[in-house]
Scaffold this motif. Structure first.
Motif, PDB file in Angstrom:
ATOM      1  N   TYR A  81      17.754   9.019  27.562  1.00 45.61           N
ATOM      2  CA  TYR A  81      18.596   9.815  28.457  1.00 45.61           C
ATOM      3  C   TYR A  81      18.165  11.285  28.436  1.00 45.61           C
ATOM      4  O   TYR A  81      17.954  11.902  29.485  1.00 45.61           O
ATOM      5  CB  TYR A  81      20.063   9.680  28.026  1.00 45.61           C
ATOM      6  CG  TYR A  81      20.988  10.645  28.729  1.00 45.61           C
ATOM      7  CD1 TYR A  81      21.463  10.386  30.005  1.00 45.61           C
ATOM      8  CD2 TYR A  81      21.364  11.851  28.115  1.00 45.61           C
ATOM      9  CE1 TYR A  81      22.306  11.289  30.656  1.00 45.61           C
ATOM     10  CE2 TYR A  81      22.196  12.747  28.757  1.00 45.61           C
ATOM     11  CZ  TYR A  81      22.663  12.460  30.022  1.00 45.61           C
ATOM     12  OH  TYR A  81      23.481  13.360  30.671  1.00 45.61           O
ATOM     13  N   PHE A  82      18.004  11.845  27.251  1.00 52.72           N
ATOM     14  CA  PHE A  82      17.627  13.255  27.148  1.00 52.72           C
ATOM     15  C   PHE A  82      16.188  13.478  27.618  1.00 52.72           C
ATOM     16  O   PHE A  82      15.860  14.542  28.157  1.00 52.72           O
ATOM     17  CB  PHE A  82      17.831  13.760  25.724  1.00 52.72           C
ATOM     18  CG  PHE A  82      19.270  13.989  25.366  1.00 52.72           C
ATOM     19  CD1 PHE A  82      20.038  14.907  26.082  1.00 52.72           C
ATOM     20  CD2 PHE A  82      19.882  13.280  24.345  1.00 52.72           C
ATOM     21  CE1 PHE A  82      21.377  15.134  25.766  1.00 52.72           C
ATOM     22  CE2 PHE A  82      21.219  13.490  24.024  1.00 52.72           C
ATOM     23  CZ  PHE A  82      21.971  14.414  24.745  1.00 52.72           C
ATOM     24  N   ASP A  83      15.327  12.477  27.440  1.00 49.43           N
ATOM     25  CA  ASP A  83      13.960  12.590  27.950  1.00 49.43           C
ATOM     26  C   ASP A  83      13.972  12.722  29.473  1.00 49.43           C
ATOM     27  O   ASP A  83      13.249  13.557  30.035  1.00 49.43           O
ATOM     28  CB  ASP A  83      13.160  11.361  27.528  1.00 49.43           C
ATOM     29  CG  ASP A  83      11.754  11.359  28.092  1.00 49.43           C
ATOM     30  OD1 ASP A  83      10.929  12.163  27.626  1.00 49.43           O
ATOM     31  OD2 ASP A  83      11.477  10.557  29.013  1.00 49.43           O
ATOM     32  N   ARG A  84      14.779  11.899  30.138  1.00 51.06           N
ATOM     33  CA  ARG A  84      14.858  11.978  31.604  1.00 51.06           C
ATOM     34  C   ARG A  84      15.365  13.334  32.065  1.00 51.06           C
ATOM     35  O   ARG A  84      14.992  13.822  33.130  1.00 51.06           O
ATOM     36  CB  ARG A  84      15.760  10.872  32.158  1.00 51.06           C
ATOM     37  CG  ARG A  84      15.201   9.490  32.058  1.00 51.06           C
ATOM     38  CD  ARG A  84      15.896   8.522  33.008  1.00 51.06           C
ATOM     39  NE  ARG A  84      17.347   8.550  32.893  1.00 51.06           N
ATOM     40  CZ  ARG A  84      18.044   7.890  31.980  1.00 51.06           C
ATOM     41  NH1 ARG A  84      17.416   7.150  31.073  1.00 51.06           N
ATOM     42  NH2 ARG A  84      19.358   7.955  31.953  1.00 51.06           N
ATOM     43  N   HIS A  85      16.229  13.948  31.252  1.00 48.95           N
ATOM     44  CA  HIS A  85      16.780  15.263  31.608  1.00 48.95           C
ATOM     45  C   HIS A  85      15.947  16.413  31.042  1.00 48.95           C
ATOM     46  O   HIS A  85      16.368  17.567  31.088  1.00 48.95           O
ATOM     47  CB  HIS A  85      18.240  15.354  31.127  1.00 48.95           C
ATOM     48  CG  HIS A  85      19.173  14.492  31.927  1.00 48.95           C
ATOM     49  ND1 HIS A  85      19.269  13.136  31.752  1.00 48.95           N
ATOM     50  CD2 HIS A  85      20.039  14.807  32.934  1.00 48.95           C
ATOM     51  CE1 HIS A  85      20.162  12.652  32.594  1.00 48.95           C
ATOM     52  NE2 HIS A  85      20.636  13.630  33.315  1.00 48.95           N
ATOM     53  N   ARG A  86      14.779  16.081  30.478  1.00 46.27           N
ATOM     54  CA  ARG A  86      13.807  17.055  29.979  1.00 46.27           C
ATOM     55  C   ARG A  86      14.334  17.903  28.829  1.00 46.27           C
ATOM     56  O   ARG A  86      13.878  19.025  28.618  1.00 46.27           O
ATOM     57  CB  ARG A  86      13.306  17.940  31.127  1.00 46.27           C
ATOM     58  CG  ARG A  86      12.663  17.128  32.234  1.00 46.27           C
ATOM     59  CD  ARG A  86      12.050  18.005  33.310  1.00 46.27           C
ATOM     60  NE  ARG A  86      11.429  17.172  34.343  1.00 46.27           N
ATOM     61  CZ  ARG A  86      10.748  17.656  35.381  1.00 46.27           C
ATOM     62  NH1 ARG A  86      10.599  18.971  35.526  1.00 46.27           N
ATOM     63  NH2 ARG A  86      10.221  16.836  36.272  1.00 46.27           N
ATOM     64  N   HIS A  87      15.271  17.340  28.075  1.00 45.64           N
ATOM     65  CA  HIS A  87      15.742  17.978  26.841  1.00 45.64           C
ATOM     66  C   HIS A  87      14.940  17.337  25.691  1.00 45.64           C
ATOM     67  O   HIS A  87      15.439  16.489  24.947  1.00 45.64           O
ATOM     68  CB  HIS A  87      17.243  17.759  26.656  1.00 45.64           C
ATOM     69  CG  HIS A  87      18.077  18.305  27.772  1.00 45.64           C
ATOM     70  ND1 HIS A  87      17.860  19.536  28.345  1.00 45.64           N
ATOM     71  CD2 HIS A  87      19.152  17.778  28.429  1.00 45.64           C
ATOM     72  CE1 HIS A  87      18.748  19.759  29.295  1.00 45.64           C
ATOM     73  NE2 HIS A  87      19.540  18.700  29.374  1.00 45.64           N
ATOM     74  N   LYS A 108      16.780   3.928  34.386  1.00 40.94           N
ATOM     75  CA  LYS A 108      16.080   4.999  35.094  1.00 40.94           C
ATOM     76  C   LYS A 108      16.650   5.157  36.508  1.00 40.94           C
ATOM     77  O   LYS A 108      17.235   4.232  37.059  1.00 40.94           O
ATOM     78  CB  LYS A 108      14.580   4.687  35.180  1.00 40.94           C
ATOM     79  CG  LYS A 108      13.894   4.640  33.820  1.00 40.94           C
ATOM     80  CD  LYS A 108      12.437   4.297  33.990  1.00 40.94           C
ATOM     81  CE  LYS A 108      11.732   4.219  32.644  1.00 40.94           C
ATOM     82  NZ  LYS A 108      11.582   5.519  32.013  1.00 40.94           N
ATOM     83  N   GLU A 145      28.899  11.569  32.267  1.00 39.87           N
ATOM     84  CA  GLU A 145      28.870  12.286  30.986  1.00 39.87           C
ATOM     85  C   GLU A 145      29.772  11.642  29.938  1.00 39.87           C
ATOM     86  O   GLU A 145      29.530  11.776  28.737  1.00 39.87           O
ATOM     87  CB  GLU A 145      29.284  13.742  31.198  1.00 39.87           C
ATOM     88  CG  GLU A 145      28.188  14.624  31.766  1.00 39.87           C
ATOM     89  CD  GLU A 145      27.026  14.774  30.792  1.00 39.87           C
ATOM     90  OE1 GLU A 145      27.272  14.912  29.578  1.00 39.87           O
ATOM     91  OE2 GLU A 145      25.874  14.722  31.247  1.00 39.87           O
ATOM     92  N   LYS A 164      22.426   7.782  38.018  1.00 40.33           N
ATOM     93  CA  LYS A 164      23.275   8.852  37.484  1.00 40.33           C
ATOM     94  C   LYS A 164      24.155   8.287  36.379  1.00 40.33           C
ATOM     95  O   LYS A 164      24.791   7.254  36.541  1.00 40.33           O
ATOM     96  CB  LYS A 164      24.129   9.451  38.597  1.00 40.33           C
ATOM     97  CG  LYS A 164      24.997  10.614  38.143  1.00 40.33           C
ATOM     98  CD  LYS A 164      25.724  11.245  39.320  1.00 40.33           C
ATOM     99  CE  LYS A 164      26.685  12.330  38.867  1.00 40.33           C
ATOM    100  NZ  LYS A 164      26.031  13.373  38.073  1.00 40.33           N
TER     101      LYS A 164
END
Length: 571
Positions: free
Chosen positions: A263-269, A227, A233, A230
């Motif tokens: 990872y995608f949860d943190r980026h709201r995907h 968490k 990619e 950065k």
């Protein structure tokens, strides 16, 4: 006689063995097997050839065949410490722990400094969840191999299992100094650093591993999961590419799917996150044997045995120091946060997730009756001995603290036994929105520790049985249990902490409000959250996944109504 022909044959054998060792070391399983079968055919009277074939078969996970060839080699060389150790490995991987233990001990009888046997004995006790018994063998291992980074990595890993995170950091640093190329050393050090809150240093170790091997699954998964950091990619692309490859083992695939979900949860995907979440858990569920019906029957038995009458008649009336504080509830309900708050108090030592109560319960079969039924026939003296065993464990955690916490969430199964053994104990039940709790469990990689958490249906039914059992405990143990709602900790932090401290008989201390500054090792998945001030992001998180959770919503409907109304009994 060492004739020229014999010398030439020995040179050929040595070259063939060297090639076999290299193929096994590289993990070239099929090529190694082919070479070793040819080796045995060429040298049928040489036990060393049989041994190498056995090692190649072990690598190929063909344990029964490996054991047969190793046993044949041992019949020719019965005093071989190496062969005895190899046979121990074969038995260990087939789950025959006692037989493996015998082989490893026989190996050490012949060679007390045999590094592999020492390491394997330690691994065996780790498999048995007995890291304290592993420790002396690991100490002998580092004494025998003082310049081995791999040996220090093993003892560092065991220190983590013993909840000695600072020692694990020290030993892990030494392992990395001795073997900077060894991924195991850096990964163990990274985990120890994370458990002590040194997240940037942990990230450096994971990146060092990936610098040498960009597809090292554990390091990749940890980087993706960290968490407030950065993520390059290229690491996301590597994880996706690995998942697209057919060669990735199932466990590694599940690990990467769950890491990408975070990872995608943190980026709201959220759709992408849930897709990976579902895929990873589906892989894990295939290996599980959790049976919701059997769990329901276990809860039924506990409710049947621990009646109000039995609880009144079986009290040990024992009090003493240190006084236990039991923190329990569903996993991911706030147990680590509550322990961190209490551990910030000057009178409290943190015990972490102790398995002691579970072990005491497992050993309570009496007169042919298993637990919980055996409790009925236990007399006060026997119960007092069990209480003394537990307090001895608490004393090993802290000889000076007035209170020691035990935050094993699953102690909710044993509240009847706890109340009998420790009438003076403070019992804290952590509660959180049922959907937030279950979603958080579904997001967490518990491995084999939580067999029910990989399937939403099983998770929902497990939650209902947990709530049913807690309702029983509230009914038969009135005024013994304090419910602490996670949402109250978030919305009214100071007052909730004051209530918590008062329940435990503790005076107010400001440090409890600044719990995130308390320095201690934490190995649970909440190790990042409890080192931050209280935040609101986790409340109502399930709404981000509402479209995917309707089957769970339907199962949990009774619990949702109860939680929303807040009608459950308070302590």
């Amino acid at each position: 006689m060492n004739t020229p022909a014999a010398a030439a044959s020995n040179r050929q054998l040595a070259a063939a063995l060297s090639k076999a060792a290299e193929l096994i070391r590289q993990g070239g399983t099929e090529q190694a097997l082919g070479h070793c079968y040819a080796l045995v055919e060429a040298y049928p009277d040489r036990p060393i050839a049989l041994r190498y074939l056995g090692l190649a078969l072990l690598q190929a996970q063909r344990y029964g065949e490996a054991e047969r060839h190793l046993a044949e080699a041992l019949s020719h060389e019965p005093a071989s410490a190496d062969l005895l150790n190899d046979l121990g490995v074969a038995r260990l991987r087939q789950g025959a722990l006692d037989e493996a233990l015998d082989y490893f001990n026989r190996s050490l009888d012949i060679d007390p400094r045999h590094g592999d046997a020492l390491g394997n004995l330690a691994a065996l006790f780790t498999e048995k969840s007995q890291p304290a018994r592993a420790q002396p063998y690991l100490q002998r291992l580092v004494a025998a191999q003082p310049l081995s980074g791999a040996a220090y990595a093993k003892v560092a890993r065991n220190s983590l299992l013993l909840d000695n995170a600072e020692q694990a950091v020290r030993l892990g640093r030494r392992a990395v100094r001795l073997a900077p190329q060894l991924a195991e050393a850096r990964l163990t050090l990274a985990e120890a650093l994370e458990s002590t809150g040194r997240f940037r240093q942990a990230k450096f170790q994971y990146l060092s591993v990936l610098g040498r091997n960009p597809r090292q699954v554990t390091a990749l998964a940890q980087i993706l999961s960290m968490k407030e950091t950065k993520v390059d990619e290229r690491h996301v692309r590597e994880a996706q590419a690995l998942l697209d490859s057919a060669a990735l083992p199932a466990q590694a695939s599940a690990q990467l799917h769950l890491a990408l979900a975070r990872y995608f949860d943190r980026h709201r995907h959220y759709d992408a996150a849930f897709g990976h979440l579902r895929s990873g858990n589906a892989i894990s569920w295939k290996k599980q044997t959790f049976d919701s019906t059997l769990f329901r029957q276990a809860v039924d038995s506990i409710i049947d045995v621990f009646t109000d009458e039995l609880l009144r008649s079986r009290s040990t009336h024992a009090a003493g120091r240190p006084r236990p504080i039991f923190i329990l509830g569903m996993p991911r309900s706030g147990t680590t946060l509550v322990e961190q708050i209490l551990a910030s108090h000057s009178m409290v030592a943190a015990g972490g997730e102790l398995s002691t109560i579970t072990n005491l319960a497992a050993g309570m079969a009496h007169d042919g009756e298993p637990y919980p039924h055996g409790v009925r026939s236990r007399d006060s003296a026997g119960l007092s001995r069990l209480a003394a065993q537990y307090r001895k464990k608490l004393e090993s955690i802290s000889a000076d603290a007035a209170h020691v916490t035990d935050k094993m969430p699953f102690n909710f199964m044993h509240l009847g036994l706890i109340s009998v053994l420790f009438p003076d104990a403070a019992i804290i039940h952590c509660r959180r929105d049922p959907l937030d709790t279950c979603l958080s469990c579904y997001f967490t990689s518990f491995g084999e520790r939580l067999l029910f958490a990989s399937d939403l249906e099983a998770l929902g039914h497990y939650y209902l049985d947990y709530r049913r059992l807690m309702a029983h405990w509230h009914a038969v143990l009135p005024q013994r249990i304090l419910d602490v709602h996670y949402e109250d900790l978030v919305s009214d932090t100071e007052q909730t902490i004051r209530t918590l401290l008062d329940w435990c008989g503790l005076d107010w201390e400001q440090d409890c409000l600044q719990f995130y500054r308390t320095d201690r090792g934490i190995r649970t998945p909440s190790r990042w959250q409890v080192r931050q001030p209280i935040y609101h992001r986790s409340v109502g998180r399930w709404r981000d996944y509402e479209a995917h959770l309707q089957p769970l919503v339907e199962i949990l409907a009774p619990a949702l109504r109860s939680h929303d109304s807040r009608q459950a009994p308070q302590g």
